[in-house]
Motif scaffolding. Structure first.
Motif, PDB file in Angstrom:
ATOM      1  N   PHE A 104      -4.590   3.705  -1.259  1.00  0.00           N
ATOM      2  CA  PHE A 104      -3.568   3.686  -2.299  1.00  0.00           C
ATOM      3  C   PHE A 104      -2.657   4.869  -2.023  1.00  0.00           C
ATOM      4  CE2 PHE A 104      -2.798   4.369  -7.134  1.00  0.00           C
ATOM      5  CZ  PHE A 104      -1.502   3.897  -6.998  1.00  0.00           C
ATOM      6  N   LEU A 105      -1.422   4.595  -1.603  1.00  0.00           N
ATOM      7  CA  LEU A 105      -0.487   5.644  -1.223  1.00  0.00           C
ATOM      8  C   LEU A 105       0.242   6.140  -2.474  1.00  0.00           C
ATOM      9  CD1 LEU A 105       0.369   7.116   1.328  1.00  0.00           C
ATOM     10  CD2 LEU A 105       2.166   5.408   1.665  1.00  0.00           C
ATOM     11  N   LEU A 106      -0.097   7.343  -2.905  1.00  0.00           N
ATOM     12  CA  LEU A 106       0.495   7.903  -4.119  1.00  0.00           C
ATOM     13  C   LEU A 106       1.904   8.422  -3.887  1.00  0.00           C
ATOM     14  CD1 LEU A 106      -2.584   9.973  -5.367  1.00  0.00           C
ATOM     15  CD2 LEU A 106      -1.866   7.716  -6.161  1.00  0.00           C
ATOM     16  N   ALA A 107       2.163   8.951  -2.694  1.00  0.00           N
ATOM     17  CA  ALA A 107       3.479   9.501  -2.354  1.00  0.00           C
ATOM     18  C   ALA A 107       3.644   9.448  -0.851  1.00  0.00           C
ATOM     19  CB  ALA A 107       3.605  10.935  -2.860  1.00  0.00           C
ATOM     20  N   GLY A 108       4.915   9.366  -0.402  1.00  0.00           N
ATOM     21  CA  GLY A 108       5.194   9.350   1.024  1.00  0.00           C
ATOM     22  C   GLY A 108       5.223   7.941   1.597  1.00  0.00           C
ATOM     23  N   GLN A 109       5.284   7.876   2.910  1.00  0.00           N
ATOM     24  CA  GLN A 109       5.314   6.584   3.582  1.00  0.00           C
ATOM     25  C   GLN A 109       4.776   6.731   5.001  1.00  0.00           C
ATOM     26  OE1 GLN A 109       9.449   5.546   3.296  1.00  0.00           O
ATOM     27  NE2 GLN A 109      10.085   6.948   4.908  1.00  0.00           N
ATOM     28  N   ALA A 110       4.525   5.583   5.628  1.00  0.00           N
ATOM     29  CA  ALA A 110       3.984   5.606   6.988  1.00  0.00           C
ATOM     30  C   ALA A 110       4.412   4.340   7.724  1.00  0.00           C
ATOM     31  CB  ALA A 110       2.460   5.709   6.968  1.00  0.00           C
ATOM     32  N   ARG A 111       4.451   4.456   9.034  1.00  0.00           N
ATOM     33  CA  ARG A 111       4.670   3.301   9.908  1.00  0.00           C
ATOM     34  C   ARG A 111       3.443   3.211  10.811  1.00  0.00           C
ATOM     35  NH1 ARG A 111       8.990   0.247  11.218  1.00  0.00           N
ATOM     36  NH2 ARG A 111       8.975  -0.852  13.206  1.00  0.00           N
ATOM     37  N   GLU A 122       5.306  -1.007   7.848  1.00  0.00           N
ATOM     38  CA  GLU A 122       5.698   0.120   7.014  1.00  0.00           C
ATOM     39  C   GLU A 122       5.039   0.013   5.643  1.00  0.00           C
ATOM     40  OE1 GLU A 122       9.892   0.512   6.832  1.00  0.00           O
ATOM     41  OE2 GLU A 122      10.107   1.065   8.956  1.00  0.00           O
ATOM     42  N   VAL A 123       4.488   1.117   5.172  1.00  0.00           N
ATOM     43  CA  VAL A 123       3.907   1.195   3.833  1.00  0.00           C
ATOM     44  C   VAL A 123       4.539   2.382   3.122  1.00  0.00           C
ATOM     45  CG1 VAL A 123       1.720   0.101   4.420  1.00  0.00           C
ATOM     46  CG2 VAL A 123       1.969   2.560   4.735  1.00  0.00           C
ATOM     47  N   GLY A 124       4.631   2.298   1.800  1.00  0.00           N
ATOM     48  CA  GLY A 124       5.299   3.359   1.055  1.00  0.00           C
ATOM     49  C   GLY A 124       4.628   3.660  -0.262  1.00  0.00           C
ATOM     50  N   GLN A 125       5.226   4.544  -1.015  1.00  0.00           N
ATOM     51  CA  GLN A 125       4.677   5.011  -2.283  1.00  0.00           C
ATOM     52  C   GLN A 125       4.343   3.851  -3.207  1.00  0.00           C
ATOM     53  OE1 GLN A 125       7.049   7.997  -4.201  1.00  0.00           O
ATOM     54  NE2 GLN A 125       6.059   7.740  -6.185  1.00  0.00           N
ATOM     55  N   GLY A 126       3.124   3.864  -3.751  1.00  0.00           N
ATOM     56  CA  GLY A 126       2.678   2.818  -4.661  1.00  0.00           C
ATOM     57  C   GLY A 126       2.003   1.647  -3.993  1.00  0.00           C
ATOM     58  N   SER A 145       0.496  11.733  -0.006  1.00  0.00           N
ATOM     59  CA  SER A 145      -0.737  11.896  -0.760  1.00  0.00           C
ATOM     60  C   SER A 145      -1.337  10.515  -0.962  1.00  0.00           C
ATOM     61  CB  SER A 145      -0.450  12.559  -2.119  1.00  0.00           C
ATOM     62  OG  SER A 145      -1.621  12.610  -2.904  1.00  0.00           O
ATOM     63  N   ASP A 146      -2.661  10.402  -0.819  1.00  0.00           N
ATOM     64  CA  ASP A 146      -3.281   9.088  -0.964  1.00  0.00           C
ATOM     65  C   ASP A 146      -4.698   9.175  -1.509  1.00  0.00           C
ATOM     66  OD1 ASP A 146      -5.354   9.116   1.248  1.00  0.00           O
ATOM     67  OD2 ASP A 146      -3.577   9.451   2.464  1.00  0.00           O
ATOM     68  N   LEU A 147      -5.159   8.053  -2.068  1.00  0.00           N
ATOM     69  CA  LEU A 147      -6.546   7.846  -2.460  1.00  0.00           C
ATOM     70  C   LEU A 147      -7.113   6.800  -1.522  1.00  0.00           C
ATOM     71  CD1 LEU A 147      -6.109   7.582  -6.341  1.00  0.00           C
ATOM     72  CD2 LEU A 147      -6.588   9.620  -4.990  1.00  0.00           C
ATOM     73  N   CYS A 148      -8.311   7.035  -1.024  1.00  0.00           N
ATOM     74  CA  CYS A 148      -8.857   6.178   0.025  1.00  0.00           C
ATOM     75  C   CYS A 148     -10.330   5.890  -0.242  1.00  0.00           C
ATOM     76  CB  CYS A 148      -8.671   6.860   1.381  1.00  0.00           C
ATOM     77  SG  CYS A 148      -9.470   6.021   2.754  1.00  0.00           S
ATOM     78  N   LEU A 149     -10.703   4.619  -0.161  1.00  0.00           N
ATOM     79  CA  LEU A 149     -12.102   4.215  -0.233  1.00  0.00           C
ATOM     80  C   LEU A 149     -12.504   3.715   1.142  1.00  0.00           C
ATOM     81  CD1 LEU A 149     -14.632   3.700  -2.040  1.00  0.00           C
ATOM     82  CD2 LEU A 149     -13.799   1.354  -2.279  1.00  0.00           C
ATOM     83  N   GLN A 150     -13.402   4.448   1.791  1.00  0.00           N
ATOM     84  CA  GLN A 150     -13.897   4.035   3.102  1.00  0.00           C
ATOM     85  C   GLN A 150     -14.996   3.011   2.900  1.00  0.00           C
ATOM     86  OE1 GLN A 150     -14.440   6.891   6.439  1.00  0.00           O
ATOM     87  NE2 GLN A 150     -16.602   6.353   6.229  1.00  0.00           N
ATOM     88  N   LEU A 151     -14.809   1.817   3.473  1.00  0.00           N
ATOM     89  CA  LEU A 151     -15.720   0.702   3.266  1.00  0.00           C
ATOM     90  C   LEU A 151     -16.762   0.623   4.377  1.00  0.00           C
ATOM     91  CD1 LEU A 151     -12.955  -1.855   2.320  1.00  0.00           C
ATOM     92  CD2 LEU A 151     -14.528  -0.740   0.743  1.00  0.00           C
ATOM     93  N   PRO A 152     -17.818  -0.159   4.164  1.00  0.00           N
ATOM     94  CA  PRO A 152     -18.828  -0.318   5.213  1.00  0.00           C
ATOM     95  C   PRO A 152     -18.207  -0.805   6.506  1.00  0.00           C
ATOM     96  CG  PRO A 152     -19.620  -1.226   3.158  1.00  0.00           C
ATOM     97  CD  PRO A 152     -18.173  -0.872   2.942  1.00  0.00           C
ATOM     98  N   GLY A 153     -18.793  -0.401   7.642  1.00  0.00           N
ATOM     99  CA  GLY A 153     -18.285  -0.790   8.952  1.00  0.00           C
ATOM    100  C   GLY A 153     -18.458  -2.276   9.216  1.00  0.00           C
ATOM    101  N   LEU A 154     -17.843  -2.735  10.290  1.00  0.00           N
ATOM    102  CA  LEU A 154     -17.869  -4.155  10.607  1.00  0.00           C
ATOM    103  C   LEU A 154     -19.287  -4.695  10.725  1.00  0.00           C
ATOM    104  CD1 LEU A 154     -14.995  -4.327  13.235  1.00  0.00           C
ATOM    105  CD2 LEU A 154     -14.947  -5.157  10.890  1.00  0.00           C
ATOM    106  N   GLU A 155     -20.215  -3.856  11.222  1.00  0.00           N
ATOM    107  CA  GLU A 155     -21.576  -4.335  11.412  1.00  0.00           C
ATOM    108  C   GLU A 155     -22.286  -4.577  10.090  1.00  0.00           C
ATOM    109  OE1 GLU A 155     -21.690   0.093  11.043  1.00  0.00           O
ATOM    110  OE2 GLU A 155     -20.492  -1.397  12.101  1.00  0.00           O
ATOM    111  N   MET A 156     -21.735  -4.046   8.957  1.00  0.00           N
ATOM    112  CA  MET A 156     -22.372  -4.212   7.658  1.00  0.00           C
ATOM    113  C   MET A 156     -21.699  -5.297   6.821  1.00  0.00           C
ATOM    114  SD  MET A 156     -22.903  -0.254   6.556  1.00  0.00           S
ATOM    115  CE  MET A 156     -23.707  -0.719   5.012  1.00  0.00           C
ATOM    116  N   GLN A 157     -20.644  -5.888   7.322  1.00  0.00           N
ATOM    117  CA  GLN A 157     -19.851  -6.763   6.481  1.00  0.00           C
ATOM    118  C   GLN A 157     -20.554  -8.050   6.087  1.00  0.00           C
ATOM    119  OE1 GLN A 157     -15.835  -7.467   7.682  1.00  0.00           O
ATOM    120  NE2 GLN A 157     -15.606  -5.420   8.442  1.00  0.00           N
ATOM    121  N   SER A 158     -21.539  -8.490   6.852  1.00  0.00           N
ATOM    122  CA  SER A 158     -22.230  -9.713   6.498  1.00  0.00           C
ATOM    123  C   SER A 158     -22.899  -9.592   5.136  1.00  0.00           C
ATOM    124  CB  SER A 158     -23.288 -10.041   7.551  1.00  0.00           C
ATOM    125  OG  SER A 158     -24.220  -8.988   7.657  1.00  0.00           O
TER     126      SER A 158
END
Length: 343
Positions: A104-111, A122-126, A145-158
């Motif tokens: 969740f991008l609270l501020a700023g942007q990225a390519r 491209e992703v941006g604020q909000g 600034s961002d909030l990030c939830l790191q999820l289980p790796g590909l091997e755990m997705q099943s």
């Protein structure tokens, strides 16, 4: 600040970041959220926590100029991170350590550019999006600034993530936006809550909150994947949205069938049919959600905690009715459940 204090502060900033028992980085004994890292410290944090290799012009920075700060908690493959950083270009540091992240991008942007693709996304604020770091070739971030939830790796997705999302993760795309308003708002609210109150939780409760957030994210991604791949699967999309809304708002005493139906865009009768097709009822799913979360809360609560307050906080108004439901569901009273956890 005295000269001695200034020298001590400068010495502390030159030391690499440490981590405390909750998984948060510290410098000179201070929690990372209040510490501004210099370039080399932030580069080490980025490699360890985010698996990013920073490309920053160090000669353009002062010795102690702000580069970034962050807080993080969680163990293993599931972590919550809150960061603020200056502009930089990043590449994956270790391709074997890729992760899926809800960002969740609270501020700023990225390519962000994926391997084998000429144009970046491209992703941006909000914006709320899922990022597969194994597919990222490089990303150019502005100050953000961002909030990030790191999820289980590909091997755990099943076990944790839906089949539709696994297929996307293997497609080579680095970014998928979560643009459905119901799903996006629910997940953003949960991320904000984690950022605001996460530090107040005990380790066990924090782990359960993260697990519940992973489940909600998986449900939302499943609905998004279905909507993009099969327009005839509307019932599954509505059911996933309804269940996500219940899991997000189950603590509210005024949560009603009418509200749930209005949120997902269907009538009460249609909502009943959606749950009935899965051998469920709307109120039964709400009750089961409340009971399961309440049982987890009892396991994490101290011995002196008031059971009635815990039940009330999880949507139950009548303590006697709650005790009866709890015993019928789990074969023991709430007090016995708490005692067994303490023993």
């Amino acid at each position: 600040m005295s000269e001695g204090d200034r020298k001590s502060e400068q010495a502390a900033r030159r030391r690499p970041p440490r981590t405390d028992r909750s998984g948060r980085a510290t410098v000179a004994g201070r929690v990372d959220g209040s510490t501004r890292f210099t370039l080399e410290q932030w580069r080490a944090v980025s490699r360890e926590r985010y698996n990013w290799d920073l490309q920053v012009q160090s000669d353009a920075l002062g010795a102690h100029q702000f580069v970034g700060e962050y807080s993080a908690w969680g163990d293993g493959d599931v972590r919550f991170l809150h960061s603020r950083a200056m502009a930089a270009r990043v590449r994956p540091f270790d391709s074997a350590r890729g992760h899926l992240r809800l960002v969740f991008l609270l501020a700023g942007q990225a390519r962000i550019r994926a391997h084998g693709r000429r144009d970046g996304v491209e992703v941006g604020q909000g914006d709320l999006f899922l990022l597969d770091t194994t597919a990222v070739k490089e990303a150019q971030w502005t100050a953000h600034s961002d909030l990030c939830l790191q999820l289980p790796g590909l091997e755990m997705q099943s076990d944790t993530l839906p089949v539709d999302q696994r297929a996307w993760a293997q497609s080579g795309r680095a970014v998928i936006p979560i643009d459905d308003p119901v799903l996006s708002n629910a997940l953003k609210a949960q991320l904000r809550l984690l950022a605001a109150r996460g530090d107040e939780l005990a380790d066990g409760a924090r782990a359960r909150v993260l697990s519940a957030m992973v489940d909600q994210t998986a449900m939302g991604l499943r609905a998004t994947a279905i909507s993009r791949s099969d327009s005839s699967a509307g019932h599954e999309i509505l059911l996933a949205k309804a269940q996500l809304h219940i899991q997000t708002h189950f603590r509210r005493h005024d949560l009603s069938v009418d509200e749930i139906a209005a949120t997902v865009g269907c009538s009460r009768t249609s909502l009943y049919r959606l749950f009935s097709a899965q051998s469920l009822t709307v109120l039964g799913f709400l009750r089961e959600t409340r009971l399961q979360r309440c049982r987890a809360a009892l396991a994490a609560a101290p011995a002196q905690a008031n059971i009635g307050q815990i039940a009330f906080h999880h949507g139950f108004v009548d303590l006697h009715a709650f005790t009866r439901l709890f015993k019928r569901r789990f074969g023991m009273t709430p007090g016995q459940a708490r005692a067994s956890e303490i023993d």
